[in-house]
Every structure is written in structure tokens, then in C-alpha cells.
Design a protein around this motif. Structure first.
Motif, PDB file in Angstrom:
ATOM      1  N   GLY A 182      14.222  -2.034   2.833  1.00 21.64           N
ATOM      2  CA  GLY A 182      13.679  -3.393   2.987  1.00 21.64           C
ATOM      3  C   GLY A 182      12.243  -3.455   3.460  1.00 21.64           C
ATOM      4  N   LYS A 183      11.623  -2.308   3.773  1.00 27.62           N
ATOM      5  CA  LYS A 183      10.230  -2.288   4.252  1.00 27.62           C
ATOM      6  C   LYS A 183       9.294  -1.943   3.100  1.00 27.62           C
ATOM      7  N   TYR A 184       8.194  -2.654   3.018  1.00 27.48           N
ATOM      8  CA  TYR A 184       7.182  -2.450   1.973  1.00 27.48           C
ATOM      9  C   TYR A 184       7.844  -2.410   0.577  1.00 27.48           C
ATOM     10  N   PRO A 185       8.432  -3.519   0.144  1.00 25.14           N
ATOM     11  CA  PRO A 185       9.171  -3.524  -1.134  1.00 25.14           C
ATOM     12  C   PRO A 185       8.256  -3.363  -2.348  1.00 25.14           C
ATOM     13  N   GLY A 186       8.886  -2.964  -3.466  1.00 26.38           N
ATOM     14  CA  GLY A 186       8.156  -2.807  -4.723  1.00 26.38           C
ATOM     15  C   GLY A 186       7.414  -1.491  -4.814  1.00 26.38           C
ATOM     16  N   LYS A 187       6.918  -1.203  -6.012  1.00 25.08           N
ATOM     17  CA  LYS A 187       6.209   0.057  -6.263  1.00 25.08           C
ATOM     18  C   LYS A 187       4.910   0.136  -5.466  1.00 25.08           C
ATOM     19  N   ASN A 188       4.160  -0.970  -5.449  1.00 21.20           N
ATOM     20  CA  ASN A 188       2.889  -0.990  -4.708  1.00 21.20           C
ATOM     21  C   ASN A 188       3.119  -0.890  -3.209  1.00 21.20           C
TER      22      ASN A 188
ATOM     23  N   LEU B  14       5.663   0.638  -1.719  1.00 24.89           N
ATOM     24  CA  LEU B  14       6.028   2.025  -1.421  1.00 24.89           C
ATOM     25  C   LEU B  14       4.791   2.920  -1.395  1.00 24.89           C
ATOM     26  N   GLN B  15       3.890   2.710  -2.351  1.00 26.91           N
ATOM     27  CA  GLN B  15       2.651   3.492  -2.416  1.00 26.91           C
ATOM     28  C   GLN B  15       1.810   3.272  -1.162  1.00 26.91           C
ATOM     29  N   MET B  16       1.734   2.015  -0.728  1.00 24.54           N
ATOM     30  CA  MET B  16       0.960   1.681   0.476  1.00 24.54           C
ATOM     31  C   MET B  16       1.588   2.318   1.718  1.00 24.54           C
ATOM     32  N   MET B  17       2.913   2.244   1.819  1.00 25.21           N
ATOM     33  CA  MET B  17       3.613   2.808   2.983  1.00 25.21           C
ATOM     34  C   MET B  17       3.360   4.316   3.094  1.00 25.21           C
ATOM     35  N   LEU B  18       3.532   5.028   1.987  1.00 27.25           N
ATOM     36  CA  LEU B  18       3.328   6.483   2.006  1.00 27.25           C
ATOM     37  C   LEU B  18       1.875   6.845   2.275  1.00 27.25           C
ATOM     38  N   HIS B  19       0.962   6.055   1.712  1.00 26.24           N
ATOM     39  CA  HIS B  19      -0.469   6.290   1.953  1.00 26.24           C
ATOM     40  C   HIS B  19      -0.778   6.157   3.445  1.00 26.24           C
ATOM     41  N   MET B  20      -0.261   5.097   4.067  1.00 21.86           N
ATOM     42  CA  MET B  20      -0.516   4.870   5.495  1.00 21.86           C
ATOM     43  C   MET B  20       0.085   5.975   6.351  1.00 21.86           C
ATOM     44  N   VAL B  21       1.333   6.346   6.064  1.00 18.07           N
ATOM     45  CA  VAL B  21       2.023   7.372   6.854  1.00 18.07           C
ATOM     46  C   VAL B  21       1.261   8.691   6.807  1.00 18.07           C
TER      47      VAL B  21
ATOM     48  N   ASN C 113      28.172   0.553  -1.882  1.00 20.46           N
ATOM     49  CA  ASN C 113      27.773  -0.131  -0.645  1.00 20.46           C
ATOM     50  C   ASN C 113      26.344   0.200  -0.205  1.00 20.46           C
ATOM     51  N   GLU C 114      25.676   1.177  -0.871  1.00 22.14           N
ATOM     52  CA  GLU C 114      24.302   1.551  -0.500  1.00 22.14           C
ATOM     53  C   GLU C 114      23.273   1.179  -1.560  1.00 22.14           C
ATOM     54  N   LYS C 115      23.729   0.634  -2.672  1.00 17.88           N
ATOM     55  CA  LYS C 115      22.806   0.316  -3.771  1.00 17.88           C
ATOM     56  C   LYS C 115      21.747  -0.703  -3.366  1.00 17.88           C
ATOM     57  N   MET C 116      22.100  -1.627  -2.482  1.00 16.61           N
ATOM     58  CA  MET C 116      21.149  -2.661  -2.038  1.00 16.61           C
ATOM     59  C   MET C 116      19.964  -2.052  -1.280  1.00 16.61           C
ATOM     60  N   ASN C 117      20.212  -0.934  -0.593  1.00 19.07           N
ATOM     61  CA  ASN C 117      19.152  -0.303   0.222  1.00 19.07           C
ATOM     62  C   ASN C 117      18.203   0.577  -0.596  1.00 19.07           C
ATOM     63  N   ASP C 118      18.558   0.864  -1.855  1.00 19.89           N
ATOM     64  CA  ASP C 118      17.747   1.719  -2.739  1.00 19.89           C
ATOM     65  C   ASP C 118      17.375   3.032  -2.031  1.00 19.89           C
ATOM     66  N   PRO C 119      18.389   3.882  -1.703  1.00 22.63           N
ATOM     67  CA  PRO C 119      18.105   5.106  -0.929  1.00 22.63           C
ATOM     68  C   PRO C 119      17.252   6.139  -1.661  1.00 22.63           C
ATOM     69  N   LYS C 120      17.145   6.035  -3.000  1.00 25.14           N
ATOM     70  CA  LYS C 120      16.412   7.045  -3.784  1.00 25.14           C
ATOM     71  C   LYS C 120      14.934   6.678  -3.996  1.00 25.14           C
ATOM     72  N   ARG C 121      14.399   5.787  -3.165  1.00 25.19           N
ATOM     73  CA  ARG C 121      13.002   5.328  -3.325  1.00 25.19           C
ATOM     74  C   ARG C 121      12.000   6.477  -3.302  1.00 25.19           C
TER      75      ARG C 121
END
Length: 762
Positions: free
Chosen positions: A537-543, A545-552, A580-588
């Protein structure tokens, strides 16, 4: 004392370097003999490293400390190189040296690799400041308060009143019962006093008083420990003072040399270069070309080149990046410190003559640059006056084309690695990551808290073709080698075999999470949490995710060393995501992790650590591609359980007596993990039970009921982990190597030869 220890250690190192250089020339085909040789070098380097680490921590002489630090880092790096060679040769992360230790007359505990104290000492203020900032951000954002509010459930007003009334009646009932109990006890004591006299009453009151008031020294630290801490603090202060004085002396002595000796050096250089002009003119009939700045200028004219030739060995041992620096350090020791008389330097302050010798070279190099400019012009004038030569302009078209090509390539790379947060400060990114829960506070856990024992049957089991499960101390050793040492030292990380990612796989309760926090504690590293559950649920979408990893990874690099932790990492590589885990998208992160690993360079002290208790749920190929090193963390064996029970009981205030059979507890708890044992001990050793130990010693029977309520790790589950590990790249290679015919004969032949060699060297 420590100077003597340094001299002895340095002699042992010089001898070992000579032996290693001799062995590199020899050709050998037997892999078992080669492994024995590598293992012997590894063990001896570990002994040298243990001594050097101790010496570096204790010696206060600033120039000695610089040299010892250089050799210490080189030894550390060489240990990592030898470990890498042994893994490639034996196709296993775990090695057993029982026979070699026996020949060298060493105990297994002497294989334990210490963590250099300078890892934390040199940046203690930075770590404290960072912790303070982290705590302040958490307090300002009110994250703790929010989590408490979320835990409170709302209820109707009438229901709340009923709940309060029930609680109040229960409280009054408890008080009434306590009051009646006290009256009954008073009456009973009075009756006993009348029948038997005052002795019983007095002894009972005395016992009660002793239980309420422990002896005055019960919680006090011994005077010896306090004195040792004072001495350590005083030594650290002297080291800092001497280092500050040394740094100041470097500047002042250099300035003095420039003023006093600078003009003479300049004149001497000019005379040498003019002499060279004349000699070349006499020999060739023309003046020479002056060397370019890139080639070193006039320094190139007077340098003595001695090219070294290295022969390739028949067996593929990796070329060392640390042996040259270690040899250089050993040569400096021989030339400067080996026979130096220091009777006049009792405080162990800096040596002024050594600084002059060092700075004289720097001053000469700086003056040489100025002299080169003057002499180039002088040579040009000579050519015009004597030969009437006209200097042709330098053609640089090809060079420009090359530069253009490189520029274009850099531009392309720059576009690919675009800074998405160029307009933001590291402080603002740090704050955002903390508020989002991606940068967390590591628990303070030392590596020594990961308790275990060595495997004494490893070599015996391998002789009969049984692959033993690693012991807990084997795991601890790998955490030191692959995690702590490279992250703690920038010099080691840049040159040692690069480990970018690490996977800890094992059943629940074996200490995987604890080891992650240990790496951070021992190196002062930041801890980032990129677990599937934490980033959901944090930093949704492709962009996003890219921003989150860049910052980290931007913050991780800037504030290195850093650990990026992915808990339950099998979820990132699920074969099939549960409904029951599909909503969390664990394979991001699945596609992003390999890309991130490619971008990490040797000067980035960033380690990705994954932990999993169900590795068999992940796609094996992509899982193994993401994690460079895989460590199987087992349940404790009998020897480790024995040590665990003993130490955990003592650490929690328990007293060991003959009534408490530790061996019995270790046997009964076969299959139970360290986490189970810790919970049982804490459950039994309450404050009240600790106070009762004098009258009522601890017995094994007290621990059994709590153990009975817990689930052990069954052999079937352990076999699942072993079978899974056998499918990993290294596990598969190991299995195939054991099935090759004639392995036993080769092993026996190599061991006999290795034993003879060790006896010869002893």
C-alpha cells in the motif's frame, strides 16, 4: 606489552607471507591438498588478525596505529579471499578443520573471528546523532501514539459503564480477600508465638525481611570491571589526543619544510633536469622531449622501474588484492619499527623525523610540478636558440572523437540513472523514509548474544560421505565474514570478493531476524525494511515503486553502511500468490531486485539481507539469482543446546546448582529452537522465583511443562530444508562433486600430503 605482541605478530605474518609466496609458484593438481593448504593459511591469518585487532585497540602511538590499521585491513581482506577460494574449491559454505586444528595444537574457539572495535569507535558520535534524529522524527510524527490508538476498540456508552462496574466490584473483592488473609496470618502468628515462643516468629520475620531487601552488593558491578572500563576510556582519550597532535604536526612540519628546504629542493631539481638536457644532447645530438604531466613529468626520468613477472598457477586460486599492501606494510615495519630504539618516547607520541621523511616527498612532488613548468619553457627556449626548432602544435582530433564517444556514453548512462530527487536533501528523504516505516531502528544485539557451539563431528561425518548440518557458530562465522567485516571497513569492501546479497533460510525461532539486527549493531549500519508486508500500500503504481526504491538506495549509499532487510522474502518470489495476499501484491520487488544488485558497486557498502522460513514456496531460479550467498540456519544440536540452556539461565538471573541437570534439559529439548528455550527460561525465572533460589534451587522439572506446550522442529521439516538447499546452485554442485568416483582415494592422498606439510612447517 602490546609493542612486544605486535613484534611477535609481525614476525609470524612475515613468515606466513614468505610461505604463501612460495606456495603460489608451486604447481599442484590435487584439490584436497590445495584445500588443506588454503585452510592452514586461513587459520594462521585468523590468529594474526586476532592479535592485530587487540594490538590496534591498545597501542596509542599514532604512526604505529596507522601502519597496524593498514596491515589489519589487509589481513581481514586476505581472510575473506581465502574463504572465497575454499568455497569455490570445496563447493560448500561450511568447512571443518578438526584435523588441521589438532596438528596446529589450537582449540576450535581460536577460529572465532573478532569484530574490530574501531568499526563503532571511529563513528560513535555519528551513530548517536543519527539515533537521536530517528527518535525525534518518530516522536514528532507520533507514530507510537497512532499505533496505540489503533489498538483501542470503540464500544457503546452503556456497555462501557457495565465494564467499569464489573472491574470495580472485582477490585473491591480482591482487596477484601487480601485484608481477610492478613488478619488470618496475624492470628496464626500470634497463636504460634504463644505455643512455641518468639523464635519461630522472629525467624519468619527475618526471612521475610531478607527476601524484601537483597544484599547491598547484589546489583553492583565489581570494582575490577569498573577499573577496566576507566582504563579503556583513558586509553581512548590518549589515542584521540595523540592522533590530533599527529594531524596538526603533519601540517606544521610540512609548512616548515616548504620554507626551510623548499628553495634547496627547487634548485637541486633544476640542476638535475638541466644535466639531463645536456646528456641527451651529447648522446643523440638533439634535445629530448619533455615528459607530459599525465606521465608524471620529470619524475619519470629518474624513476627506477622494476617490472614484476607473475606466473599463472595450475590450480585456479584467485589473485590477491591485499597481499601487495600487506607486504608493503611488512616492509615499512622492517625498515622503520623492527629495530627502532624508543627508550626516549615513553608517552608514545608521534615521531617528528618520520613525519619529515614522509612530508619531504610531498613537498618535493609539489615543487616538481612548478619546476616542470619552468623547465619546459627553458627547454623550448634552448631548442629555439640552439637548434632553431619550431615546436609543432599537438594534433588532438582523434582524442576529441574519443571524448565525444565517451561523453555520449556517459550521457546515456546518466539518463538511465537519473536522480529523481535531485531537488531534495538527504535529511528530507531520511525523514520521509522514517515516517513511512521503511527506515527503522535496529535493536541493539551483539554477535556474542547469538549463542552456540562448534560442530566437532563435521570432518568425521564428511569422511563417511554424510553432509553434516552446520552448527550455530558456523552460521555466526559466516555472518561475520559476509556481513559484518565488509560493511565495517570501506578498504576491505572495495577490494574483497563482493557480497551484495545474503539469504538466511531456516525454521521459525532460530535467530534469523536477530542476526539481521546484529549486523547493524556491530557495524553501526542503517536498517531499511522492504518486506512485502511493510511496503504493501506504500508508493503505489510503477512510478511509486521506482521512487521508493530510488529513495531507499540513495539514502542507503549516502549514509552507508546500510542493510536492506526483506523479511519473509519468499513472498517476493512466490510460485503462486495465495488468495488472501493478492491484495498486498507481495511480488512487487521481484523484477526490481536483480536490477538493483547490478547497480551496486564495490564502494557502496550496502547489503541486501533476506530472511525466510519457507524457501520452498519461492521460485528457485529467480530466488537464487537475487541472493548471492545462501546460509542455512539450523535448529541447535546437542552441544549448542547445552551451552544455550546454561548461558540463558545465567543471563536471566538463574543460579546453576547440582539439582539442575543441564545435560538432561539439552537432551529433552532436541528439536526445539533458541527462541523456544529463551521463552521457557523467561517464563520460569520470574522475579519471585529468582529470589527463592537460595531456599529452593532450580530443577529440570520446572522447565518441562512450558516446553511441552511448544512445537519443535521435526526431522521431516529439517530434511525439507536440506533437500531445498541441495537444489540451490552451490548445493547442487556439492552433491555432484560427492557422487564423482574416486573422491575417497583423492581425499585420503591429499590429507596425508597436507599433514606431512604441516608437520614440516611447525
Amino acid at each position: 606489552m602490546y609493542n612486544k605482541m605486535w613484534h611477535q605478530t609481525q614476525e609470524a605474518l612475515n613468515s606466513l607471507l614468505d610461505k604463501e609466496s612460495q606456495k603460489l609458484v608451486e604447481q599442484e593438481k590435487n584439490p584436497v591438498y590445495i584445500f588443506q593448504m588454503l585452510a592452514t593459511f586461513y587459520i594462521k591469518y585468523v590468529q594474526i588478525f586476532r592479535n592485530l585487532e587487540n594490538v590496534y585497540d591498545q597501542i596509542v602511538h599514532p604512526q604505529k596505529r596507522l601502519l597496524i590499521r593498514k596491515i589489519l585491513d589487509g589481513t581481514m581482506g586476505r581472510i575473506l579471499e581465502l574463504k572465497n577460494d575454499m568455497v569455490e574449491l570445496e563447493l560448500s559454505e561450511f568447512h571443518y578443520f578438526d584435523d588441521i586444528l589438532q596438528d596446529l595444537k589450537l582449540a576450535p574457539q581460536q577460529l572465532d573471528i573478532p569484530i574490530p572495535k574501531y568499526f563503532l569507535k571511529e563513528k560513535i558520535e555519528v551513530i548517536r546523532e543519527r539515533k537521536k534524529i530517528l527518535a525525534q522524527i518518530l516522536a514528532d510524527s507520533g507514530l507510537d501514539a497512532t499505533s496505540m490508538k489503533l489498538a483501542i476498540k470503540s464500544m457503546p456508552f452503556e456497555e462501557a459503564i457495565k465494564l467499569i462496574q464489573i472491574a470495580e466490584r472485582a477490585r473491591q473483592g480482591r482487596l477484601r480477600a487480601l485484608f481477610m488473609k492478613q488478619i488470618h496470618l496475624q492470628e496464626y502468628r500470634a497463636k504460634q508465638a504463644r505455643l512455641l515462643g518468639d523464635k519461630v516468629a522472629d525467624s519468619g520475620a527475618a526471612a521475610l525481611r531478607i527476601q524484601k531487601n537483597p544484599p547491598p552488593l547484589f546489583h553492583q558491578v565489581s570494582a575490577t570491571i569498573i577499573q577496566a572500563e576507566k582504563v579503556s576510556l583513558l586509553r581512548s582519550a590518549v589515542q584521540l589526543r595523540h592522533e590530533e597532535g599527529y594531524r596538526e604536526a603533519l601540517v606544521t612540519i610540512k609548512n616548515d619544510l616548504q620554507q626551510t628546504e623548499g628553495p634547496d629542493i627547487k634548485e637541486s631539481l633544476q640542476d638535475q633536469i638541466r644535466q639531463w638536457f645536456i646528456e641527451c644532447r651529447n648522446l643523440t645530438g638533439s634535445f629530448p622531449e619533455y615528459p607530459n604531466v599525465e606521465d608524471g613529468g620529470s619524475a619519470m626520468i629518474f624513476s627506477n622501474k622494476t617490472p614484476e613477472q607473475e606466473e599463472e598457477e595450475e590450480w585456479k586460486m584467485s589473485r590477491s588484492a591485499f597481499l601487495p599492501s600487506m607486504k608493503e606494510g611488512s616492509d615499512v615495519y622492517k625498515d622503520t619499527w623492527m629495530n627502532k630504539d624508543e627508550s626516549q618516547n615513553f608517552p608514545q607520541d608521534y615521531d617528528e623525523e618520520l613525519i619529515k621523511k614522509e612530508k619531504r616527498k610531498e613537498v618535493e612532488a609539489e615543487i616538481r610540478v612548478q619546476v616542470d613548468e619552468l623547465m619546459r619553457q627553458e627547454l623550448k627556449n634552448l631548442k629555439l636558440a640552439v637548434n632553431k626548432e619550431i615546436e609543432l602544435p599537438v594534433r588532438g582530433k582523434k582524442g576529441k572523437k574519443k571524448n565525444k564517444g565517451k561523453k555520449g556514453k556517459r550521457g546515456k548512462m546518466g539518463k538511465k540513472d537519473k536522480d529523481l530527487t535531485a531537488d531534495r536533501t538527504i535529511e528530507s528523504l531520511f525523514k520521509e523514509l522514517v515516517e513511512e516505516g521503511l527506515l527503522i531502528q535496529a535493536r541493539k544485539v551483539n554477535l556474542s548474544d547469538y549463542i552456540g557451539e562448534y560442530s566437532y563431528l563435521g570432518t568425521t561425518l564428511r569422511h563417511v560421505s554424510i553432509e553434516p548440518m552446520p552448527s550455530l557458530l558456523d552460521v555466526r562465522q559466516l555472518i561475520t565474514l559476509y556481513g559484518i567485516l565488509p560493511l565495517g571497513s570501506a578498504a576491505v569492501h572495495e577490494k574483497a570478493p563482493l557480497v551484495k546479497s545474503l539469504l538466511l533460510a531456516g525454521p521459525s525461532g532460530v535467530g534469523k531476524k536477530m542476526l539481521v539486527h546484529t549486523i547493524c549493531t556491530e557495524t553501526g549500519a542503517n536498517l531499511f525494511n522492504l518486506s512485502a508486508a511493510n511496503i504493501a500500500g506504500k508508493y503505489p503504481g510503477k512510478n511509486g515503486l521506482q521512487m521508493m526504491l530510488h529513495m531507499v538506495f540513495k539514502v542507503a549509499r549516502q549514509l552507508q553502511p546500510s542493510v536492506v532487510w526483506i523479511e519473509d522474502t519468499e513472498k517476493t518470489f512466490y510460485k503462486k500468490v495465495p488468495n488472501n495476499e493478492k491484495m498486498n501484491d507481495p511480488k512487487r520487488l521481484k523484477k526490481q531486485l536483480p536490477k538493483i544488485l547490478k547497480l551496486l558497486r564495490p564502494d557502496d557498502r550496502v547489503l541486501i539481507v533476506g530472511t525466510t522460513q519457507r524457501p520452498f514456496d519461492a521460485e528457485l531460479q529467480s530466488f537464487c539469482r537475487a541472493y548471492q550467498k545462501i546460509i542455512l540456519v539450523p535448529r541447535p544440536d546437542y552441544a549448542s543446546r547445552y551451552v544455550l540452556w546454561k548461558q540463558i539461565i545465567q543471563r536471566n538471573g538463574g543460579v546453576l546448582t547440582k539439582a539442575l541437570n543441564i545435560s538432561c534439559l539439552a537432551k529433552v529439548t532436541d528439536g526445539f529452537t533458541q527462541g523456544n528455550i529463551v521463552r521457557v527460561v523467561k517464563g520460569v525465572l520470574t522475579d519471585r522465583r529468582i529470589r527463592q533460589q537460595i531456599q529452593k534451587p532450580l530443577t529440570p522439572a520446572e522447565f518441562i511443562p512450558l516446553i511441552a506446550g511448544m512445537n519443535p522442529v521435526y526431522k521431516e521439516e529439517e530434511e525439507c530444508f536440506k533437500n531445498w538447499y541441495a537444489k540451490t546452485p552451490l548445493g547442487r554442485k556439492r552433491f555432484l562433486s560427492l557422487t564423482v568416483g574416486g573422491r575417497e582415494k583423492e581425499t585420503e592422498k591429499g590429507k596425508k600430503k597436507g599433514k606431512k606439510e604441516r608437520k614440516k612447517n611447525m
